[in-house]
Design a protein around this motif. Structure first.
Motif, PDB file in Angstrom:
ATOM      1  N   GLY A  69     119.478  32.951  21.052  1.00  0.00           N
ATOM      2  CA  GLY A  69     119.499  32.310  22.354  1.00  0.00           C
ATOM      3  C   GLY A  69     119.002  30.878  22.366  1.00  0.00           C
ATOM      4  N   ASN A  70     118.210  30.501  21.385  1.00  0.00           N
ATOM      5  CA  ASN A  70     117.664  29.143  21.360  1.00  0.00           C
ATOM      6  C   ASN A  70     118.367  28.238  20.356  1.00  0.00           C
ATOM      7  OD1 ASN A  70     116.632  30.520  19.110  1.00  0.00           O
ATOM      8  ND2 ASN A  70     114.862  29.145  18.994  1.00  0.00           N
ATOM      9  N   VAL A  71     119.584  28.637  19.937  1.00  0.00           N
ATOM     10  CA  VAL A  71     120.295  27.903  18.891  1.00  0.00           C
ATOM     11  C   VAL A  71     121.734  27.613  19.319  1.00  0.00           C
ATOM     12  CG1 VAL A  71     121.180  28.007  16.523  1.00  0.00           C
ATOM     13  CG2 VAL A  71     118.896  28.879  17.037  1.00  0.00           C
ATOM     14  N   ILE A  72     122.182  26.398  19.064  1.00  0.00           N
ATOM     15  CA  ILE A  72     123.598  26.038  19.177  1.00  0.00           C
ATOM     16  C   ILE A  72     124.055  25.579  17.799  1.00  0.00           C
ATOM     17  CG2 ILE A  72     125.256  24.381  20.132  1.00  0.00           C
ATOM     18  CD1 ILE A  72     123.659  24.333  22.687  1.00  0.00           C
ATOM     19  N   VAL A  73     125.157  26.123  17.336  1.00  0.00           N
ATOM     20  CA  VAL A  73     125.730  25.719  16.057  1.00  0.00           C
ATOM     21  C   VAL A  73     126.991  24.911  16.326  1.00  0.00           C
ATOM     22  CG1 VAL A  73     126.785  26.530  13.909  1.00  0.00           C
ATOM     23  CG2 VAL A  73     124.781  27.700  14.821  1.00  0.00           C
ATOM     24  N   TYR A  74     127.168  23.838  15.578  1.00  0.00           N
ATOM     25  CA  TYR A  74     128.358  23.011  15.781  1.00  0.00           C
ATOM     26  C   TYR A  74     128.968  22.600  14.447  1.00  0.00           C
ATOM     27  CZ  TYR A  74     125.228  18.980  14.931  1.00  0.00           C
ATOM     28  OH  TYR A  74     124.340  18.090  14.388  1.00  0.00           O
ATOM     29  N   HIS A  75     130.230  22.214  14.505  1.00  0.00           N
ATOM     30  CA  HIS A  75     130.974  21.773  13.331  1.00  0.00           C
ATOM     31  C   HIS A  75     131.595  20.428  13.661  1.00  0.00           C
ATOM     32  CE1 HIS A  75     134.414  21.638  10.472  1.00  0.00           C
ATOM     33  NE2 HIS A  75     133.600  22.306   9.678  1.00  0.00           N
ATOM     34  N   THR A  76     131.569  19.500  12.721  1.00  0.00           N
ATOM     35  CA  THR A  76     132.172  18.188  12.947  1.00  0.00           C
ATOM     36  C   THR A  76     133.193  17.884  11.858  1.00  0.00           C
ATOM     37  OG1 THR A  76     130.517  16.980  11.661  1.00  0.00           O
ATOM     38  CG2 THR A  76     130.045  17.336  13.998  1.00  0.00           C
ATOM     39  N   LEU A  77     133.980  16.855  12.104  1.00  0.00           N
ATOM     40  CA  LEU A  77     135.023  16.474  11.163  1.00  0.00           C
ATOM     41  C   LEU A  77     134.507  15.590  10.041  1.00  0.00           C
ATOM     42  CD1 LEU A  77     137.984  15.700  13.598  1.00  0.00           C
ATOM     43  CD2 LEU A  77     137.528  17.790  12.326  1.00  0.00           C
ATOM     44  N   SER A 107     130.585  13.970   8.047  1.00  0.00           N
ATOM     45  CA  SER A 107     129.254  14.381   7.599  1.00  0.00           C
ATOM     46  C   SER A 107     128.156  13.666   8.368  1.00  0.00           C
ATOM     47  CB  SER A 107     129.114  14.106   6.095  1.00  0.00           C
ATOM     48  OG  SER A 107     130.062  14.856   5.368  1.00  0.00           O
ATOM     49  N   ASN A 108     128.262  13.654   9.675  1.00  0.00           N
ATOM     50  CA  ASN A 108     127.260  12.990  10.497  1.00  0.00           C
ATOM     51  C   ASN A 108     126.709  13.938  11.548  1.00  0.00           C
ATOM     52  OD1 ASN A 108     127.357  10.274   9.404  1.00  0.00           O
ATOM     53  ND2 ASN A 108     129.414  10.164  10.278  1.00  0.00           N
ATOM     54  N   VAL A 109     125.389  13.905  11.716  1.00  0.00           N
ATOM     55  CA  VAL A 109     124.737  14.719  12.725  1.00  0.00           C
ATOM     56  C   VAL A 109     125.069  14.171  14.110  1.00  0.00           C
ATOM     57  CG1 VAL A 109     122.610  13.365  12.778  1.00  0.00           C
ATOM     58  CG2 VAL A 109     122.538  15.795  13.323  1.00  0.00           C
ATOM     59  N   LEU A 110     125.140  15.042  15.116  1.00  0.00           N
ATOM     60  CA  LEU A 110     125.314  14.598  16.487  1.00  0.00           C
ATOM     61  C   LEU A 110     124.008  13.990  17.001  1.00  0.00           C
ATOM     62  CD1 LEU A 110     127.282  17.598  18.057  1.00  0.00           C
ATOM     63  CD2 LEU A 110     128.193  15.544  16.970  1.00  0.00           C
ATOM     64  N   ILE A 111     124.137  12.986  17.839  1.00  0.00           N
ATOM     65  CA  ILE A 111     122.973  12.294  18.378  1.00  0.00           C
ATOM     66  C   ILE A 111     122.852  12.612  19.861  1.00  0.00           C
ATOM     67  CG2 ILE A 111     121.915  10.043  18.807  1.00  0.00           C
ATOM     68  CD1 ILE A 111     123.589   8.990  16.436  1.00  0.00           C
ATOM     69  N   PHE A 112     121.685  13.039  20.285  1.00  0.00           N
ATOM     70  CA  PHE A 112     121.443  13.352  21.696  1.00  0.00           C
ATOM     71  C   PHE A 112     120.410  12.367  22.245  1.00  0.00           C
ATOM     72  CE2 PHE A 112     123.906  17.145  21.986  1.00  0.00           C
ATOM     73  CZ  PHE A 112     123.925  17.638  20.699  1.00  0.00           C
ATOM     74  N   GLU A 113     120.822  11.605  23.231  1.00  0.00           N
ATOM     75  CA  GLU A 113     119.954  10.580  23.787  1.00  0.00           C
ATOM     76  C   GLU A 113     118.991  11.138  24.831  1.00  0.00           C
ATOM     77  OE1 GLU A 113     122.446   7.471  25.170  1.00  0.00           O
ATOM     78  OE2 GLU A 113     123.064   6.862  23.152  1.00  0.00           O
ATOM     79  N   ASN A 151     117.354  19.299  14.774  1.00  0.00           N
ATOM     80  CA  ASN A 151     118.809  19.134  14.761  1.00  0.00           C
ATOM     81  C   ASN A 151     119.193  18.887  13.318  1.00  0.00           C
ATOM     82  OD1 ASN A 151     121.480  18.607  15.245  1.00  0.00           O
ATOM     83  ND2 ASN A 151     121.154  16.646  16.263  1.00  0.00           N
ATOM     84  N   THR A 152     119.406  19.964  12.587  1.00  0.00           N
ATOM     85  CA  THR A 152     119.621  19.876  11.145  1.00  0.00           C
ATOM     86  C   THR A 152     121.102  19.945  10.823  1.00  0.00           C
ATOM     87  OG1 THR A 152     119.262  22.259  11.004  1.00  0.00           O
ATOM     88  CG2 THR A 152     117.380  20.834  10.582  1.00  0.00           C
ATOM     89  N   TYR A 153     121.437  19.451   9.644  1.00  0.00           N
ATOM     90  CA  TYR A 153     122.860  19.294   9.311  1.00  0.00           C
ATOM     91  C   TYR A 153     123.100  19.482   7.828  1.00  0.00           C
ATOM     92  CZ  TYR A 153     127.594  17.572   9.914  1.00  0.00           C
ATOM     93  OH  TYR A 153     128.959  17.491   9.970  1.00  0.00           O
ATOM     94  N   SER A 154     124.205  20.125   7.498  1.00  0.00           N
ATOM     95  CA  SER A 154     124.604  20.304   6.105  1.00  0.00           C
ATOM     96  C   SER A 154     125.861  19.487   5.846  1.00  0.00           C
ATOM     97  CB  SER A 154     124.874  21.780   5.805  1.00  0.00           C
ATOM     98  OG  SER A 154     125.483  21.913   4.536  1.00  0.00           O
ATOM     99  N   ILE A 173     121.257  23.158  16.120  1.00  0.00           N
ATOM    100  CA  ILE A 173     120.264  22.625  17.051  1.00  0.00           C
ATOM    101  C   ILE A 173     119.354  23.765  17.482  1.00  0.00           C
ATOM    102  CG2 ILE A 173     119.925  21.275  19.147  1.00  0.00           C
ATOM    103  CD1 ILE A 173     122.956  20.667  19.031  1.00  0.00           C
ATOM    104  N   VAL A 174     118.067  23.577  17.319  1.00  0.00           N
ATOM    105  CA  VAL A 174     117.092  24.593  17.708  1.00  0.00           C
ATOM    106  C   VAL A 174     116.265  24.052  18.875  1.00  0.00           C
ATOM    107  CG1 VAL A 174     115.150  26.015  16.968  1.00  0.00           C
ATOM    108  CG2 VAL A 174     116.990  25.472  15.355  1.00  0.00           C
ATOM    109  N   PHE A 175     116.136  24.872  19.936  1.00  0.00           N
ATOM    110  CA  PHE A 175     115.401  24.477  21.132  1.00  0.00           C
ATOM    111  C   PHE A 175     114.104  25.272  21.241  1.00  0.00           C
ATOM    112  CE2 PHE A 175     119.874  23.698  21.785  1.00  0.00           C
ATOM    113  CZ  PHE A 175     119.909  22.459  22.409  1.00  0.00           C
ATOM    114  N   ASP A 176     113.267  24.840  22.196  1.00  0.00           N
ATOM    115  CA  ASP A 176     111.982  25.527  22.373  1.00  0.00           C
ATOM    116  C   ASP A 176     112.082  26.694  23.351  1.00  0.00           C
ATOM    117  OD1 ASP A 176     112.301  24.142  24.724  1.00  0.00           O
ATOM    118  OD2 ASP A 176     110.273  23.290  24.751  1.00  0.00           O
TER     119      ASP A 176
END
Length: 323
Positions: free
Chosen positions: A41-49, A51-57, A70-73, A81-84
């Motif tokens: 419940g506290n995690v969103i997983v994402y995939h990108t095209l 090798s760059n992490v998403l940036i949240f302002e 907000n970790t990335y492979s 993305i892990v939330f509190d």
């Protein structure tokens, strides 16, 4: 506050940096067939095209939650993305590629949402042109206005059964959508909900649907047939305008007004099906827009193009008008 985390792998090269060591999620070969596992419940997983992490302002787009990591492979192009706390909303503009041009959201190709999410806000994934799939949970109740506007690669097959509200222009310009089943809980479709979904050829609407807004299915060129639920009482202006492959339409007996240009550009329309001749004769065509271009008056009546009217499955060949 700009939130940016490392994109590097951990020491053994198999997991996300800062991850708990559960291992790396395999790369998606075909998002329609291979989806990541359900997330907490506290995690969103994402995939990108890339090798760059998403940036949240601004993490407030996820309610009052804070982003812990907000970790990335880079080897799999997956981010985590892990939330509190548990994520219950994807707030307004959360992944809005038009608003946050430096965020890398334009390369977002897939998202797996936790089963705690109930609302997706306005413009949440606006113009994420690389987005191909969203792994919905079964608890989502509401999709906001422009939620997936301009997601031109989105290949949505089925909306969550829990859904009750779809906002205006929620899927406008989603040109890769081919099949849509609107859940039973949805009673209204707003303005331009599926406008310009050029590839949409299969559409199933719920029996509880009563209202279809202006331009809702405008320019859905691939839609060839459609069954309107019996409960529909309102079709908005230009609701099916430009559906040039539409060959057959049924008009529910509860409809009292057909507004301007409802069927304009439906040049392939050949059959109109009704169940109540008295109700059909009482329909007011374009009643509220008498000052518009005269052709719009005609286009509100599907018989402007169609040359056959069917009453309860039987073609109407003769019509006796009482004195």
């Amino acid at each position: 506050v700009l939130i940016l985390f490392s994109c590097s792998k951990d020491s053994d090269g198999t997991g996300f940096s800062g991850d708990s060591g559960d291992g790396e999620i395999p790369p998606v070969v075909n998002p329609e067939d291979v989806l990541p596992e359900e997330v907490d419940g506290n995690v969103i997983v994402y995939h990108t095209l890339n090798s760059n992490v998403l940036i949240f302002e601004d993490s407030t787009v996820f309610g009052d939650l804070k982003i812990l990591s907000n970790t990335y492979s880079s080897s799999s192009n997956y981010g985590k993305i892990v939330f509190d706390g548990d994520v219950t909303i994807i707030g307004d503009d959360a992944f809005n590629s038009r608003k946050f041009t430096e965020s890398n959201f334009e390369n977002l190709s897939g998202v797996v949402l936790p089963n705690t999410v109930v609302n997706i806000g306005d413009h949440a994934f606006d113009y994420c042109r690389a987005l191909q799939y969203v792994d919905y949970c079964d608890e989502i109740v509401s999709l906001g206005d422009y939620a997936f506007y301009g997601c031109s690669k989105l290949k949505l097959q089925k909306l969550p059964d829990s859904l009750q509200f779809i906002g205006d222009m929620a899927f406008r310009n989603c040109i890769s959508l081919t099949k849509v089943t609107v859940p039973d809980g949805v009673t209204e479709l707003g303005t331009s909900t599926f406008e310009n979904c050029y590839s949409l050829y299969s559409l199933k609407l719920p029996e509880q649907l009563t209202y279809i807004g202006a331009n809702a299915f405008k320019n859905c060129y691939s839609l060839s047939s459609l069954l309107l639920p019996k409960g529909v009482v309102t079709l908005g202006e230009y609701a099916f305008s430009g559906c040039s492959k539409l060959s057959s339409i049924n008009i529910p007996s509860g409809i009292r007004v057909l507004r301007a240009g409802t069927f304009s550009g439906c040049t392939n329309l050949s059959e109109v099906h009704i169940t109540d001749m008295s109700a059909w004769c009482k329909i007011i065509f374009n009643a509220d827009y008498a000052d518009l271009y005269y052709a719009d008056l005609y286009y509100s009546n599907p018989l402007y193009y169609a040359n056959k009217l069917f009453l309860n499955g039987e073609e109407v060949c003769e019509l006796v008008v009482p004195e």
